[in-house]
Design a protein around this motif. Sequence first.
Motif, PDB file in Angstrom:
ATOM      1  N   ARG B  35       0.771  -1.360   0.105  1.00 54.60           N
ATOM      2  CA  ARG B  35      -0.024   0.096  -0.141  1.00 54.60           C
ATOM      3  C   ARG B  35       0.858   1.372  -0.191  1.00 54.60           C
ATOM      4  N   LYS B  61      -0.861  11.683   5.698  1.00 54.17           N
ATOM      5  CA  LYS B  61      -0.468  12.903   6.669  1.00 54.17           C
ATOM      6  C   LYS B  61       0.429  12.236   7.796  1.00 54.17           C
ATOM      7  N   SER B  62      -0.220  11.329   8.407  1.00 55.74           N
ATOM      8  CA  SER B  62       0.671  10.811   9.558  1.00 55.74           C
ATOM      9  C   SER B  62       1.857  10.118   9.082  1.00 55.74           C
TER      10      SER B  62
HETATM   11  N1  ADP Z   1       1.761   0.812   9.462  1.00 54.62           N
HETATM   12  C1  ADP Z   1       0.781   0.771   8.402  1.00 54.62           C
HETATM   13  N2  ADP Z   1       0.810  -0.272   7.767  1.00 54.62           N
HETATM   14  C2  ADP Z   1       0.041  -0.441   6.837  1.00 54.62           C
HETATM   15  N3  ADP Z   1      -0.840   0.433   6.143  1.00 54.62           N
HETATM   16  C3  ADP Z   1      -0.609   1.732   6.694  1.00 54.62           C
HETATM   17  C4  ADP Z   1       0.190   1.884   8.131  1.00 54.62           C
HETATM   18  N4  ADP Z   1       0.089   3.373   8.427  1.00 54.62           N
HETATM   19  C5  ADP Z   1      -0.705   3.699   7.612  1.00 54.62           C
HETATM   20  N5  ADP Z   1      -1.145   2.938   6.395  1.00 54.62           N
HETATM   21  C6  ADP Z   1      -1.880   3.220   5.141  1.00 54.62           C
HETATM   22  O1  ADP Z   1      -1.452   4.244   4.607  1.00 54.62           O
HETATM   23  C7  ADP Z   1      -2.579   5.131   4.352  1.00 54.62           C
HETATM   24  C8  ADP Z   1      -2.186   6.742   4.834  1.00 54.62           C
HETATM   25  O2  ADP Z   1      -2.577   6.655   6.493  1.00 54.62           O
HETATM   26  P1  ADP Z   1      -2.131   7.842   7.191  1.00 54.62           P
HETATM   27  O3  ADP Z   1      -0.634   8.281   6.960  1.00 54.62           O
HETATM   28  O4  ADP Z   1      -2.011   7.433   8.602  1.00 54.62           O
HETATM   29  O5  ADP Z   1      -3.224   8.608   6.867  1.00 54.62           O
HETATM   30  P2  ADP Z   1      -3.743   9.982   7.593  1.00 54.62           P
HETATM   31  O6  ADP Z   1      -2.883  10.196   8.728  1.00 54.62           O
HETATM   32  O7  ADP Z   1      -3.582  11.046   6.572  1.00 54.62           O
HETATM   33  O8  ADP Z   1      -5.296   9.857   7.855  1.00 54.62           O
HETATM   34  C9  ADP Z   1      -3.838   4.533   4.797  1.00 54.62           C
HETATM   35  O9  ADP Z   1      -4.536   4.055   3.744  1.00 54.62           O
HETATM   36  C10 ADP Z   1      -3.434   3.641   5.752  1.00 54.62           C
HETATM   37  O10 ADP Z   1      -4.275   2.540   5.764  1.00 54.62           O
END
Ligand code: ADP
Lengths: 266, 308, 261
Positions: B35, B61-62
């Motif tokens: 992903r 973002k995160s």
């Molecule tokens: N540790 C992880 N393992 C697998 N997929 C992840 C992980 N962290 C985030 N994702 C995926 O990556 C994408 C971006 O997540 P994230 O950066 O947390 O989004 P936001 O903070 O903008 O809501 C999402 O589709 C999330 O499901």
Amino acid sequence: MAEVVRALRLYWRLQRAAMRGALQYRLNLVIGIAAGVAYQGSGFAFVWVVMHTFPAVGGWSLREIAFLYGMRLTAHALYVLPFSSLIGLDWLVREGELDRVLLRPLNPLVQIMAKRLGVGQLGDLLAGLVLLVVALPPLGPASILFCLAAVVGGALVEAAVSLALASLALRTWNTLGVRAFADDLFSKFGSYPMSVFGGAAQWALTFVLPVAFVAYVPASVLLDRTGELNVPAPVAYGSPLLGVALFALAYRIWSRQLRHYQSTGT
Amino acid sequence: MIRVESLTKVFRRPHTFSGPLGPLRTLLTRRYDERTAVDGVSFEISAGEIVGYLGPNGAGKSTTVKMLTGILTPTSGLIEVDGRVPWRDREANARAVGVVFGQRSQLWWDLPLIDSLRLVGDLYDVPAARFAGSLRRMCDLLGLDDFLQTPVRQLSLGQRMRGDLAAAMLYDPPILYLDEPTVGLDVMAKQAVREFIAETNRLGRTTVVLTTHDLADVEALCERIILIDKGRVLYDGGIDDLVTAYAPPRRLVVELADDETRTFEIAAGRPIPELIAQVAAEHPIRDLSIREPDLEGVITRIYAESER
Amino acid sequence: MIRPLAGMARVGMRFQFAYRSDVIMSVVALVAQVFLLRMVWTSLYSGRESDPRGLTLEALLAYLSLANLQAFVTTPIIPMIAHFRIRTGTVFFDLSRPTGYLPQMAAFQAGHTAGGLLMLAPAIPVVLLVGTITPTEHPIGYAATLALGYVISVMMSLLICVIGFWTLETGAISLLYRLVSHFFAGTMVPLSFFPGALGVLADALPFKYMGYVPAAVYVGQLSGGQIGRAVAVEIGWIAALAGVLWAIWRRAHHKVVIQGG
Ligand SMILES: Nc1ncnc2c1ncn2[C@@H]1O[C@H](COP(=O)(O)OP(=O)(O)O)[C@@H](O)[C@H]1O
Ligand SMILES: [Mg+2]
């Protein structure tokens, strides 16, 4: 050097904070210690009950077995006391606690170690030391030094295996079962003269999972039984160093896996 | 201060099979699900800026913030924060940044807030005298005095967030990352957080990267936003420019005599009196107003366009 | 009345499967344990003319393998579950159901045990082989003592669950219980080897009915009238535990209701 002093100082601060937190669940703490003693105690109680009827196991007398047991238990306690929070690593990873750790300017392993002190293992340490002292064969000063080094080396062997396996948790593998199994092998098989288990098992417990090096090999040196070993005598004499080497290796594995840490989805 | 170039993060997870033998297959086959959470993101942020890093849930973002802090190693691309590569030089980088994750506290759950702050002071080697000064300042700015002695698990969300902000700024880092710091807070608490951010930025010229999907945060604090969706940058620039560039036309809303309301788009460059005159000639008007486009409308439109 | 209990049992079984990778590892650990005991005891017996306590090596190995299998399958899970649910407050859902709390927990344990049996199935031939187990001469006595022993084990677990209403922390208690019960059940040494006071203590405690007694019946160390007596004492224990549970439960229930209000 200054780095190490700083790490030790911070370790102590964090550890004290963790203890203050744990003290809020006092009853659990007390029973935890009791459970630790009961666990190791029941292991030795088995040996004691058996030796009541049978004079020797694999040619080793009760006193010799007690000495072996003491070495293993002391080594085990020396490993668990600082590394007990490694047990919860799967959980720390799943709950995203490791993110927190990685945000701080301090070695992540030191921070994880500082999350909990294995107070439950104080009982093990005590029991191990008592057995060791009571069953100590007459030894010269050099042998006593070897014994101390071997106990520390044995602790490092266990710590190394535990750390290497725990590293896989950084890849969100479920390592709990495997680690519990390894722990089980160390504590159950480590307290007997390995020759009892027969060639193949002895070989595996020496070269695949180095259970033999925690206590059996160094104890054989001290009890003058190197003839029974499946490793050459010089290797047996060098066994305390093996722990250092294995731990260094395990730490490298850990650091590499930390690069692959994927955090959690939220 | 912060330089990011073609930053990409691909998450790899072992593929999980369903069914009774699923776990075994998961273990034996080496199939992975991939992903792409962050996909070729580039930007530069200079010292003293407050930048809103904006995007819907799951935009990445995160993940970006975690790479900026060195928690995650990028799959490819380049990050430099204050001349350092965060994941390679994690500890040095940690000293230079304060981080708040709105979803997860960085404080010690079972201990009083003050203990957490002390531990943070220790971890960042803040000398005692400076710590006392910093703590005083934080207490004044965030009103911590009432709950300094309360265990963190007993704090309300707003109190906890203020504690987290204090912990992130105690050691005066030149950079502050805030990942959804206002999520779940009530209006008062949100206001307190915003004021604190503005104040920190004004006093210490702290560079702030603020992740949020609350546009009010952005409007109150940021001059510049970076808009991302599905891991890609859609827009990077000033808020005002964004509104001019993407703004839907202003609208003229008229209320007619028979209680009917109608809206007319005001085409760019057309004088408003002229439009009013024309409408008035055709309809009996009782009341009228002009509706300015808002940021929300703008952003909704950008997302909608990127979908196509 | 029956339907909710069946549901609870299903949950208990599913719980076993949810943690299957851990369970699989513990099955491997069980096989290793049986192997360890086999090697140690074989070494102990080597070079002895007479069989101590009238137990041949084969009978002893069969005994140990059985006792460990039994202990593995009947491992109490409900103290853990109850502990978790009491701490998180979800215990209120359990209490508000029309079927009693204790029957629900018992059903959960039964489901969990059934699940454990299923998971263990592939390992049973291995254990039987490593432990050299041959058919028994007292199949009915074995089944009876084992079934009653299981009931005792579940009742003891329920007792720990109920204690959790007071201490709110049964994590460590249940661990302690597990260790003590395994040791006194005789999973590593038959109780007949326990010396002096330890032997008297082990004989007086009810833990032996979960391991020693049925396994000893199986290998023929207990036979004839001894089996009948064991069954009678087991029934006595069940009656006594039922009384204690009933008395404590009334108080515990009262306490919970107060806490919730
Ligand atoms: N540790 C992880 N393992 C697998 N997929 C992840 C992980 N962290 C985030 N994702 C995926 O990556 C994408 C971006 O997540 P994230 O950066 O947390 O989004 P936001 O903070 O903008 O809501 C999402 O589709 C999330 O499901
Ligand atoms: Mg997020």
